[in-house]
Design an enzyme around this catalytic site. Structure first.
Site, PDB file in Angstrom:
ATOM      1  N   CYS A  91       0.815  -1.221   0.000  1.00  0.00           N
ATOM      2  CA  CYS A  91       0.000   0.000   0.000  1.00  0.00           C
ATOM      3  C   CYS A  91       0.846   1.267   0.000  1.00  0.00           C
ATOM      4  O   CYS A  91       0.353   2.336  -0.367  1.00  0.00           O
ATOM      5  CB  CYS A  91      -0.947   0.007   1.195  1.00  0.00           C
ATOM      6  SG  CYS A  91      -2.139  -1.348   1.182  1.00  0.00           S
ATOM      7  N   HIS A 347      -9.186   3.398  -1.799  1.00  0.00           N
ATOM      8  CA  HIS A 347      -7.763   3.091  -1.586  1.00  0.00           C
ATOM      9  C   HIS A 347      -7.251   2.329  -2.808  1.00  0.00           C
ATOM     10  O   HIS A 347      -7.270   1.104  -2.840  1.00  0.00           O
ATOM     11  CB  HIS A 347      -7.644   2.246  -0.317  1.00  0.00           C
ATOM     12  CG  HIS A 347      -6.262   1.781   0.022  1.00  0.00           C
ATOM     13  ND1 HIS A 347      -5.107   2.327  -0.498  1.00  0.00           N
ATOM     14  CD2 HIS A 347      -5.847   0.775   0.862  1.00  0.00           C
ATOM     15  CE1 HIS A 347      -4.053   1.700  -0.001  1.00  0.00           C
ATOM     16  NE2 HIS A 347      -4.477   0.759   0.823  1.00  0.00           N
ATOM     17  N   CYS A 377       0.134   2.308   6.447  1.00  0.00           N
ATOM     18  CA  CYS A 377       0.405   0.929   6.870  1.00  0.00           C
ATOM     19  C   CYS A 377       0.544   0.061   5.630  1.00  0.00           C
ATOM     20  O   CYS A 377      -0.124   0.284   4.624  1.00  0.00           O
ATOM     21  CB  CYS A 377      -0.715   0.403   7.775  1.00  0.00           C
ATOM     22  SG  CYS A 377      -2.362   0.431   7.050  1.00  0.00           S
TER      23      CYS A 377
END
Length: 391
Positions: A91, A347, A377
């Site tokens: 991510c 996201h 994260c």
């Protein structure tokens, strides 16, 4: 001798597209190419001067295989002479792209670098690249060496989110109320026009004809606590749901990072300078907790306190992450994700790092803040922190 500085000249993103939504018809290479073209056009930089494109992407298979960064350049109007590389820090991929770009500029080896990210989660679904091989009987992601070190443990972000909620005493109601606030803040930002400076409108085809996609599709303007609370938990007895976690999203984003020499040579005006670059790693089981530790280290290295940071972007992969981050850091909730986050906006995995930076630098500029902190994260227990100073 002063340390060389890396400057952010511009930062932009597409509006998020829901799964099978408005951006589903865009090939990811074209999506990436569109933001490359936009940032070059907006900044006025001579594309021949671009030393490199660093593009984050998580699911590098299917249409995102075969070096998506280079393919995005070849789908753009940039010269063939512009090189590119694709990176995967899960991510945090495009946040790491920013940090690699800044490091290249600060080292003096390059002067103009575009950090970018792209992810079409519609066309290349999450986990699809690994599942394809497992289904074909061609091996599993967890190696024998990992199994010896972590016997019987399946690394899972969903498990990590539940572990964080328990560790920091976060209830289902806490998470749902946070999710509702994410939608409310995002909706308010749209109504104020706060995203206008960062969004690149893209033409999409609809049954009624072509339209421009310039509004994040995931925002629920009519969100309510009752509706969010009606969604089932992902695990029996758990507190995390699809409604208090980030949305699957298609999108692309880019940040132009340059040296002081490039500012002068090309007559560019910077939005911000990079103040601190940090990456840390820790427990791969709870995994999502690492931004808390990384933020501590970043502030310590920068000689700053959380009170000196005007705005924070903490990726809303799951609601326990920003809530635990707030409790651990002592941050001000009114400075956190002021325009909503991934729960409302989506996201797009590899594109989220540069996406959040676009939102952060433009929000600092609009609100008159000086310092902004971004953290993410990442699977495997890794986290990036980037601190910028608005100019």
């Amino acid at each position: 001798m002063a340390q060389p500085t890396a400057y952010i000249v511009d930062a932009l993103r597409t509006a998020g597209g829901r799964r099978n939504g408005k951006l589903a018809g865009w090939h990811p290479a074209d999506l990436g190419g569109a933001v490359l073209d936009a940032i070059v056009a907006r900044s006025g930089i001579d594309p021949v001067a671009i030393d490199d494109v660093i593009m984050g992407c998580v699911s590098q298979g299917g249409e995102q295989a075969f070096q998506i960064g280079r393919n995005a350049v070849l789908a753009s109007s940039l010269p063939e002479s512009v090189p590119a590389v694709s990176i995967d820090r899960q991510c945090g991929s495009s946040q790491q792209a920013i940090q690699f770009a800044a490091q290249a500029v600060m080292s003096g080896t390059q002067d103009v670098v575009i950090a970018a990210g792209v992810e079409s989660m519609t066309r290349v679904p999450m986990f699809s690249t690994g599942q394809l091989f497992e289904q074909a009987g061609l091996g599993v992601a967890k190696s024998p060496g990992q199994e010896r070190r972590y016997p019987g443990i399946a690394f899972s972000q969903f498990v990590g989110a539940e572990m964080m909620a328990r560790k920091y005493g976060l209830s289902r109601d806490d998470l749902d109320r946070y999710a509702l606030e994410s939608h409310r803040r995002a909706a308010a930002a749209v109504e104020r026009g706060d995203f206008d400076a960062e969004i690149v409108p893209l033409e999409v085809q609809t049954p009624e004809g072509p339209v421009f996609h310039d509004r994040d599709e995931g925002i629920r303007f009519d969100a309510s606590l009752e509706a969010i609370g009606s969604v089932r938990t992902l695990q029996e007895g758990g507190v995390v749901t699809a409604a208090n976690a980030s949305q699957i999203c298609d999108g692309a984003s880019a940040v132009l990072v340059v040296s002081e020499a490039a500012l002068k040579a090309h007559g560019l005006t910077p939005l911000a300078r990079i103040h601190n670059l940090t990456v840390t790693a820790g427990d791969p089981v709870i995994m999502l907790e690492e931004p808390l530790i990384a933020t501590e280290k970043a502030l310590r290295r920068a000689g700053m306190t959380i009170g000196e940071i005007d705005l924070y972007e903490v990726n809303e992969a799951f609601a326990p992450v920003p809530l635990a981050w707030l409790r651990h850091s002592g941050g001000d909730p009114e400075r956190l994700n002021v325009n909503g986050g991934a729960i409302a906006l989506g996201h797009p995995l590899g594109a989220s790092g540069t996406k959040l930076m676009a939102t952060l630098v433009h929000a600092l500029r609009r609100r008159g803040g000086r310092y902004g902190l971004q953290t993410m994260c990442e699977a495997g227990g890794v986290a990036n922190v980037t601190i910028v100073e608005r100019l």
